[in-house]
Design a protein around this motif. Sequence first.
Motif, short mmCIF file in Angstrom:
data_model
loop_
_atom_site.label_atom_id
_atom_site.label_comp_id
_atom_site.label_asym_id
_atom_site.label_seq_id
_atom_site.Cartn_x
_atom_site.Cartn_y
_atom_site.Cartn_z
N GLU A 1 -57.76 64.44 53.55
CA GLU A 1 -58.69 64.25 54.69
C GLU A 1 -58.69 65.48 55.58
O GLU A 1 -59.75 65.95 56.01
CB GLU A 1 -58.32 63.01 55.49
CG GLU A 1 -59.09 62.82 56.79
CD GLU A 1 -60.62 62.94 56.63
OE1 GLU A 1 -61.14 62.54 55.56
OE2 GLU A 1 -61.27 63.46 57.56
N GLU B 1 -60.77 68.01 53.84
CA GLU B 1 -62.21 67.69 53.87
C GLU B 1 -62.79 67.96 55.25
O GLU B 1 -63.89 68.51 55.40
CB GLU B 1 -62.47 66.24 53.44
CG GLU B 1 -63.94 65.88 53.45
CD GLU B 1 -64.36 64.90 52.36
OE1 GLU B 1 -63.48 64.29 51.72
OE2 GLU B 1 -65.58 64.77 52.14
N TRP C 1 -60.41 64.12 43.32
CA TRP C 1 -60.74 64.39 44.73
C TRP C 1 -60.41 65.82 45.11
O TRP C 1 -61.16 66.48 45.84
CB TRP C 1 -59.99 63.41 45.62
CG TRP C 1 -60.61 62.03 45.68
CD1 TRP C 1 -61.92 61.70 45.47
CD2 TRP C 1 -59.92 60.79 45.94
NE1 TRP C 1 -62.09 60.33 45.60
CE2 TRP C 1 -60.90 59.76 45.89
CE3 TRP C 1 -58.58 60.48 46.23
CZ2 TRP C 1 -60.56 58.42 46.12
CZ3 TRP C 1 -58.26 59.14 46.47
CH2 TRP C 1 -59.24 58.12 46.41
N ARG D 1 -59.31 52.81 47.86
CA ARG D 1 -59.67 53.11 46.47
C ARG D 1 -58.41 53.37 45.63
O ARG D 1 -58.27 52.82 44.55
CB ARG D 1 -60.60 54.35 46.44
CG ARG D 1 -60.99 54.84 45.05
CD ARG D 1 -61.87 53.85 44.28
NE ARG D 1 -61.99 54.21 42.88
CZ ARG D 1 -61.08 53.89 41.93
NH1 ARG D 1 -60.00 53.19 42.28
NH2 ARG D 1 -61.26 54.24 40.66
N LEU D 2 -57.50 54.16 46.14
CA LEU D 2 -56.26 54.43 45.39
C LEU D 2 -55.44 53.14 45.26
O LEU D 2 -54.82 52.89 44.23
CB LEU D 2 -55.44 55.52 46.08
CG LEU D 2 -54.11 55.91 45.41
CD1 LEU D 2 -54.31 56.36 43.96
CD2 LEU D 2 -53.39 57.01 46.21
N LEU E 1 -53.20 61.38 50.89
CA LEU E 1 -54.62 61.19 51.21
C LEU E 1 -54.97 61.72 52.60
O LEU E 1 -56.08 62.21 52.83
CB LEU E 1 -55.00 59.71 51.05
CG LEU E 1 -54.76 59.16 49.64
CD1 LEU E 1 -55.29 57.73 49.52
CD2 LEU E 1 -55.39 60.04 48.56
N VAL F 1 -56.69 61.37 42.25
CA VAL F 1 -56.39 62.34 43.32
C VAL F 1 -56.78 63.74 42.88
O VAL F 1 -57.34 64.52 43.67
CB VAL F 1 -54.90 62.27 43.71
CG1 VAL F 1 -54.54 63.38 44.70
CG2 VAL F 1 -54.59 60.90 44.32
N ARG G 1 -63.34 57.71 56.28
CA ARG G 1 -63.22 58.37 54.97
C ARG G 1 -61.79 58.21 54.43
O ARG G 1 -61.57 57.93 53.25
CB ARG G 1 -63.56 59.85 55.16
CG ARG G 1 -63.96 60.61 53.94
CD ARG G 1 -64.65 61.92 54.31
NE ARG G 1 -63.91 62.70 55.32
CZ ARG G 1 -64.49 63.65 56.09
NH1 ARG G 1 -65.79 63.88 55.98
NH2 ARG G 1 -63.77 64.34 56.96
N ARG H 1 -60.41 56.10 51.01
CA ARG H 1 -59.58 56.66 49.92
C ARG H 1 -58.31 55.84 49.73
O ARG H 1 -57.88 55.58 48.59
CB ARG H 1 -59.21 58.11 50.24
CG ARG H 1 -60.32 59.11 50.00
CD ARG H 1 -59.77 60.51 49.73
NE ARG H 1 -60.81 61.43 49.27
CZ ARG H 1 -61.40 62.35 50.05
NH1 ARG H 1 -61.04 62.45 51.33
NH2 ARG H 1 -62.34 63.14 49.57
#
Length: 408
Positions: free
Chosen positions: A102, A105, A47, A16-17, A98, A44, A9, A13
């Motif tokens: 994480e 999350e 997210w 993607r960033l 990020l 961000v 995960r 990210r």
Amino acid sequence: MSITIDITRLMARLDRLGQIGALSGGGVKRLALSPEDAEGRALVIRWMRELGLEITTDVIGNCWGIRAGEEDGPPVVMGSHIDTVATGGLYDGSLGVLAGLEVIEALNVAGARTRRPVAVAFFTNEEGARFAPDMMGSGVAQGALPLDEMLEVEGIDGVRLRDALAAIDAAGPAPVGALKPHSYLELHIEQGPVLETEELEIGVVTGVQGISWTEITVTGASAHAGTTPMALRHDAGAVMARIAVEAQQIAADHGPPQVATVGRMRVSPDLVNVVPQEAVMTVDLRHTDEATLQKAETRLWRAAQEFARAGGCAITRRTLARFEPVEFDPALVDRVAAAAEARGLRHRRMPSGAGHDAQMFAPNCPSAMIFVPSKDGISHNIHEYTAPSDIAGGAQVLMDVVCQQAEL
Ligand code: HGY
Ligand code: MN
Ligand code: MN
Ligand code: MN
């Protein structure tokens, strides 16, 4: 209870960033408050929202999302930056932000409750590449830099910071100092060769070395390159070149960890057959010891003035950034070391050669940093790379220390 981060995960990210501001030959360019930075900020923040965080943005565009704890009070903050230099990579700054997402999350997925709130933050203009000084947003947020002065700073492109903030609508309502952490943790790539050379997985960062950025302007007189005898010239370019050599000599005479960098050099009128009438250069000096750093600054400026006098030129200087060395909180540093040890990760204590947002929090709350290795020790380079296994180790140490700080 220990909670495991999900490296897949986190890598997704980062990738993607990394697509935002991607350079055709690889690497990333998201200069502070550029359209690319705006796009990165929006991603961000999206997210953060998806994770159910309470999001705040302050007057200089620093942004943080808070995950509620069982009790109110100052949050344990994980922060860094998402702006990059012009030849940036996927990891410098972005990794710390990020990995913080994480951690949050993973807490959410586990349904975990912490006594204290936990937050993830990104700070405006950490790099200082477009607008000097660096660590500007975190410096303003933590009272190290004056907001009004920073808003008037003119970038290398002539744009004032206040106008760049407005152009991407980055500023928010929260006042300076609105973010008051219980403690602050930053995961960051080492950006140097030490961990890789010593085959280690974690850097337990003890502090950040002092930083001195100066812009020097030499004014001479343009003249014909063919007809003007050397003794009659006022060659600003020649004076600049001698200053650049002196900077190298200071680093050689002081020895490590003294470093000296002339990162910007420009002459005008910048023509092959005209003796330069003006030269503008930057000198970046760093050392872990404040007295030695001051010695380097004094010696450089004394030599620069002598070169200018001998060359019949005028010379002025402007301080772009000046931060003294910082030590992190020993108890929190010990906690980072113990967490690496508990995970069986090979680690060592070390100072940071680079500046970081963490150094702005260190005077105000217990702060510490976790380093992961940089391949070939490079950064501020499009080939910047850190292996996912090392990223996983660093993010897991961040998770473990945050859970202790927030009292899972
Ligand atoms: O210059 C630095 O150390 C940081 O990358 N801004
Ligand atoms: Mn950085
Ligand atoms: Mn950087
Ligand atoms: Mn930095």
